[in-house]
Design a protein around this motif. Structure first.
Motif, PDB file in Angstrom:
ATOM      1  N   UNK A   1       0.835  -1.206   0.000  1.00  0.00           N
ATOM      2  CA  UNK A   1       0.000   0.000   0.000  1.00  0.00           C
ATOM      3  C   UNK A   1       0.869   1.255   0.000  1.00  0.00           C
ATOM      4  N   UNK A   2       1.871   1.301   0.856  1.00  0.00           N
ATOM      5  CA  UNK A   2       2.754   2.473   0.924  1.00  0.00           C
ATOM      6  C   UNK A   2       3.522   2.625  -0.389  1.00  0.00           C
ATOM      7  N   UNK A   3       4.023   1.527  -0.938  1.00  0.00           N
ATOM      8  CA  UNK A   3       4.753   1.591  -2.202  1.00  0.00           C
ATOM      9  C   UNK A   3       3.851   2.101  -3.325  1.00  0.00           C
ATOM     10  N   UNK A   4       2.613   1.654  -3.357  1.00  0.00           N
ATOM     11  CA  UNK A   4       1.668   2.104  -4.375  1.00  0.00           C
ATOM     12  C   UNK A   4       1.396   3.594  -4.237  1.00  0.00           C
ATOM     13  N   UNK A   5       1.206   4.061  -3.013  1.00  0.00           N
ATOM     14  CA  UNK A   5       0.941   5.488  -2.794  1.00  0.00           C
ATOM     15  C   UNK A   5       2.145   6.352  -3.169  1.00  0.00           C
ATOM     16  N   UNK A   6       3.338   5.838  -2.986  1.00  0.00           N
ATOM     17  CA  UNK A   6       4.536   6.574  -3.380  1.00  0.00           C
ATOM     18  C   UNK A   6       4.665   6.638  -4.900  1.00  0.00           C
ATOM     19  N   UNK A   7       4.274   5.570  -5.576  1.00  0.00           N
ATOM     20  CA  UNK A   7       4.453   5.484  -7.019  1.00  0.00           C
ATOM     21  C   UNK A   7       3.294   6.067  -7.827  1.00  0.00           C
TER      22      UNK A   7
ATOM     23  N   UNK B   1      -3.820  -5.461  13.489  1.00  0.00           N
ATOM     24  CA  UNK B   1      -2.446  -4.983  13.682  1.00  0.00           C
ATOM     25  C   UNK B   1      -1.943  -4.255  12.447  1.00  0.00           C
ATOM     26  N   UNK B   2      -2.222  -4.819  11.271  1.00  0.00           N
ATOM     27  CA  UNK B   2      -1.786  -4.188  10.025  1.00  0.00           C
ATOM     28  C   UNK B   2      -2.555  -2.904   9.750  1.00  0.00           C
ATOM     29  N   UNK B   3      -3.849  -2.894  10.087  1.00  0.00           N
ATOM     30  CA  UNK B   3      -4.657  -1.671   9.961  1.00  0.00           C
ATOM     31  C   UNK B   3      -3.999  -0.530  10.723  1.00  0.00           C
ATOM     32  N   UNK B   4      -3.658  -0.803  11.975  1.00  0.00           N
ATOM     33  CA  UNK B   4      -3.032   0.223  12.823  1.00  0.00           C
ATOM     34  C   UNK B   4      -1.702   0.681  12.244  1.00  0.00           C
ATOM     35  N   UNK B   5      -0.915  -0.258  11.776  1.00  0.00           N
ATOM     36  CA  UNK B   5       0.391   0.062  11.192  1.00  0.00           C
ATOM     37  C   UNK B   5       0.224   0.936   9.945  1.00  0.00           C
ATOM     38  N   UNK B   6      -0.741   0.590   9.093  1.00  0.00           N
ATOM     39  CA  UNK B   6      -0.961   1.368   7.877  1.00  0.00           C
ATOM     40  C   UNK B   6      -1.468   2.764   8.203  1.00  0.00           C
ATOM     41  N   UNK B   7      -2.375   2.872   9.135  1.00  0.00           N
ATOM     42  CA  UNK B   7      -2.909   4.191   9.492  1.00  0.00           C
ATOM     43  C   UNK B   7      -1.804   5.081  10.066  1.00  0.00           C
ATOM     44  N   UNK B   8      -0.922   4.522  10.887  1.00  0.00           N
ATOM     45  CA  UNK B   8       0.213   5.297  11.403  1.00  0.00           C
ATOM     46  C   UNK B   8       1.102   5.775  10.256  1.00  0.00           C
ATOM     47  N   UNK B   9       1.379   4.901   9.312  1.00  0.00           N
ATOM     48  CA  UNK B   9       2.209   5.277   8.164  1.00  0.00           C
ATOM     49  C   UNK B   9       1.520   6.340   7.319  1.00  0.00           C
TER      50      UNK B   9
END
Length: 110
Positions: free
Chosen positions: A39-45, A58-66
């Motif tokens: 998700x982060x890589x896609x948003x950067x590109x 856990x991943x939801x929280x990690x993604x929202x923090x990022x």
């Protein structure tokens, strides 16, 4: 047309989003990511106007923090796993995006 990123590893959510008539709602077909890293890589590109998330807690929280750190103005919605509900949420998202992108100034235009 608006662009959305769908971040999920849940097949029911993917199926619900596949059933949405995206172009009729003013969106391009969503990009898909199945992990926080993707998700982060896609948003950067690639540009996205919003992100829909349905990852394990856990991943939801990690993604929202990022997202808060790197893309604080990106609208985030919870991705439902039923097609009718997905379409309703997308319509609500479109209303938000229209308001965010509206020119409501009274400035004269020359």
């Amino acid at each position: 047309m608006y662009k959305i990123l769908l971040a999920t590893n849940d097949q029911k959510v993917r199926d619900a989003f596949s059933a949405v008539a995206w172009e009729n709602l003013g969106f391009k077909q969503p990009r898909m990511a199945s992990t926080v890293e993707e998700a982060i890589a896609s948003l950067k590109a690639y540009h996205a106007d919003a992100i829909a998330i349905a990852l394990p807690a856990q991943e939801d929280s990690e993604l929202i923090k990022a997202l808060m750190a790197r893309f604080p103005n990106l609208p985030v919605m919870e991705a439902p796993d039923m097609s009718g509900e997905a379409e309703i949420r997308v319509l609500e998202l479109r209303k938000l995006l229209v308001r965010l992108n509206a020119d409501i100034s009274n400035d004269s235009y020359t």
